[in-house]
Scaffold this active site. Structure first.
Site, short mmCIF file in Angstrom:
data_model
loop_
_atom_site.label_atom_id
_atom_site.label_comp_id
_atom_site.label_asym_id
_atom_site.label_seq_id
_atom_site.Cartn_x
_atom_site.Cartn_y
_atom_site.Cartn_z
N GLU A 111 0.87 -1.17 0.00
CA GLU A 111 0.00 0.00 0.00
C GLU A 111 0.90 1.22 0.00
O GLU A 111 1.94 1.23 0.66
CB GLU A 111 -0.89 0.06 1.25
CG GLU A 111 -1.95 -1.01 1.33
CD GLU A 111 -1.51 -2.26 2.06
OE1 GLU A 111 -2.22 -3.28 1.97
OE2 GLU A 111 -0.43 -2.24 2.69
N TYR A 123 8.00 2.14 -7.33
CA TYR A 123 7.31 0.85 -7.44
C TYR A 123 6.99 0.51 -8.90
O TYR A 123 7.07 -0.66 -9.30
CB TYR A 123 6.05 0.83 -6.59
CG TYR A 123 6.33 1.10 -5.12
CD1 TYR A 123 7.45 0.57 -4.48
CD2 TYR A 123 5.50 1.92 -4.37
CE1 TYR A 123 7.72 0.82 -3.15
CE2 TYR A 123 5.76 2.17 -3.02
CZ TYR A 123 6.87 1.62 -2.43
OH TYR A 123 7.13 1.87 -1.11
#
Length: 168
Positions: A111, A123
């Site tokens: 998250e 990411y």
């Protein structure tokens, strides 16, 4: 920069980085638990080695990854503000994921705050994609979390991680 497994002696410095990096840092006891009681936890630190023998090494970054069956869940990752922008997060993420892959992971989740574009960019470099949203996930300001996943982490992904870590 030196990368190694986190130890209990590192917890005060790791916790300090957490406090500098997040509005809702983990308590020190959480890191102690991960190190002593969670056999599915993968904990790495980046350590700046001083140029002088009488100066102790300094923890400059950390990552905690939980291996849940065949999923590597990135629980937290942070770099001390003095060391940001040097690629430490990329190396730490690669180390955490590589370790998880070698232990049986085939995908990864995490998250991230919807407003944390710097982390999202990192990411995305690792092939994470947004697969959902957790409304009001962060209790300090009710910010949404983006749920990001990378699937199909097999031999080719492991080889790619090894190229990132070639100089570690």
């Amino acid at each position: 920069m030196h990368y190694r497994w986190m130890t209990l002696a590192d917890v005060p410095q790791v916790h300090a980085i957490d406090q500098l990096s997040f509005s809702m840092p983990w308590p020190e006891r959480s890191y102690q638990f991960e190190l002593t009681q969670n056999e599915n936890s993968i904990l790495w630190v980046a350590e700046a080695l001083p140029g002088q023998p009488d100066v102790p090494p300094r923890i400059s970054g950390m990552i905690v990854v939980w291996l849940v069956v065949d999923e590597a869940h990135v629980a937290t990752i942070a770099v001390h503000p003095d060391f940001r922008g040097q690629g430490l997060s990329k190396k730490l993420l690669a180390l955490g994921l590589r370790t998880a892959l070698l232990r049986g992971a085939i995908e990864s989740t995490l998250e991230v705050r919807a407003g944390n574009l710097v982390a999202q960019k990192l990411y995305e470099q690792f092939s994470y994609r947004v697969v959902g949203q957790r409304p009001r996930y962060y209790k300090d300001n009710n910010e949404d979390a983006l749920l990001m996943t990378v699937k199909g982490m097999g031999p080719a992904y492991l080889h790619w991680l090894d190229t990132i870590l070639a100089d570690v």
